[in-house]
Design an enzyme around this catalytic site. Structure first.
Site, PDB file in Angstrom:
ATOM      1  N   GLU A  66      10.219  21.976 -15.261  1.00  0.00           N
ATOM      2  CA  GLU A  66       8.875  22.564 -15.184  1.00  0.00           C
ATOM      3  C   GLU A  66       8.546  23.310 -16.474  1.00  0.00           C
ATOM      4  OE1 GLU A  66       6.418  25.845 -12.466  1.00  0.00           O
ATOM      5  OE2 GLU A  66       8.611  25.841 -12.490  1.00  0.00           O
ATOM      6  N   LYS A 123       0.489  20.290  -9.794  1.00  0.00           N
ATOM      7  CA  LYS A 123       1.026  21.135  -8.716  1.00  0.00           C
ATOM      8  C   LYS A 123      -0.109  21.597  -7.810  1.00  0.00           C
ATOM      9  CE  LYS A 123       3.856  25.302  -8.094  1.00  0.00           C
ATOM     10  NZ  LYS A 123       4.554  26.403  -8.803  1.00  0.00           N
ATOM     11  N   CYS A 174       8.566  23.260  -8.603  1.00  0.00           N
ATOM     12  CA  CYS A 174       9.057  24.602  -8.283  1.00  0.00           C
ATOM     13  C   CYS A 174       8.837  24.995  -6.824  1.00  0.00           C
ATOM     14  CB  CYS A 174       8.401  25.600  -9.242  1.00  0.00           C
ATOM     15  SG  CYS A 174       9.170  27.226  -9.247  1.00  0.00           S
TER      16      CYS A 174
END
Length: 265
Positions: A66, A123, A174
């Site tokens: 990430e 995301k 994440c």
């Protein structure tokens, strides 16, 4: 009942694993949070990922974590071309970065030597106060990650169909990996799950270990293998039964090359 559960569990965990021929290379820089976002170190950090990607055994898919890159790899062609230069014609590199369009997104991109960008995911589960401010109109606060305004969310879980007939993948970034039943596009089921993360925020604490355990739960729930790549750890290959097959420890710099396990029937 207890003996039945034990017998079933033992049998399930003893199932022989099968593997795709596709090999992934996990790249873990092992850098601290301070070095990761040091303006003076951004170029060095990028070059470190390039150099690690060329070490060790060959792989079909190279994976960076990430926000591994501080530059927008879609719009900043200088850095995208540096990535393309190290790739072979039939190789893919997947990396996290911040993508800028009308808004900023915490994104994952798929890149090849000849075509450049070949897939993009944003995301969609953002961290409150870390990546966006709830009720931002009334709370003019700065997010931890992006300052005032924060990031925009993507549209949801997405299956990416990779070039060269590599197995399709469902990416998660994440914090998204803690959400049960929400990281797979069930209408288009993938062959594996990819989790890229930056747990450097937590230092040497329980946080990264708990986050890794959540990735194991997602593997068990979906019957899918998980490839997890962390900026400073813990990067791991996880079987579809939740077993960690191989890992790079927390805070260590290194690479890991492994075949992708196949999903359970």
């Amino acid at each position: 009942l207890w003996f039945g559960l034990i017998f079933y569990g033992y049998r399930h965990l003893s199932l022989p694993l099968e593997f795709h021929e596709t090999r992934v290379k996990l790249v873990q820089s092992g850098l601290s949070q301070q070095l990761k976002w040091s303006y003076a170190q951004l170029e060095n950090n990028f070059n470190l990922h390039l150099n690690l990607s060329q070490e060790g055994a060959p792989a079909d898919i190279i994976i960076w974590p990430e926000s591994a890159v501080a530059f927008d790899l879609v719009n900043d062609l200088h850095y995208q071309n540096k990535i393309r230069e190290i790739l072979k014609d039939d190789q893919v590199l997947i990396s996290g970065f911040i993508y800028h369009e009308e808004s900023a997104y915490n994104s994952l991109g798929v890149f090849t030597k000849n075509t450049g960008l070949n897939g993009l995911y944003h995301k969609h589960h953002l961290v409150p106060f870390g990546e966006y401010i709830p009720l931002a109109k009334y709370l003019p606060l700065e997010t931890i990650a992006r300052g005032i305004g924060g990031l925009a969310p993507g549209k949801g879980a997405k299956t990416l169909y990779l070039p060269f007939n590599f197995p399709s993948v469902s990416p998660a970034i994440c914090y998204e990996s803690i959400f049960s039943n929400q990281i797979i596009e069930h209408a288009h089921p993938p062959e594996w799950i990819l989790i890229i993360t930056n747990d450097a925020w937590y230092g040497n604490s329980r946080g990264p270990y708990q986050h890794l355990a959540e990735a194991q739960l997602r593997a068990i729930e979906e019957g899918l293998p998980v490839v997890r790549v962390g900026y400073n750890g813990i990067s791991a290959i996880i079987s579809p039964t939740g077993k960690i097959l191989e890992e790079i420890p927390l805070g260590k710099q290194g690479i890991l090359v492994h075949k992708i396990p196949k999903r359970l029937p």
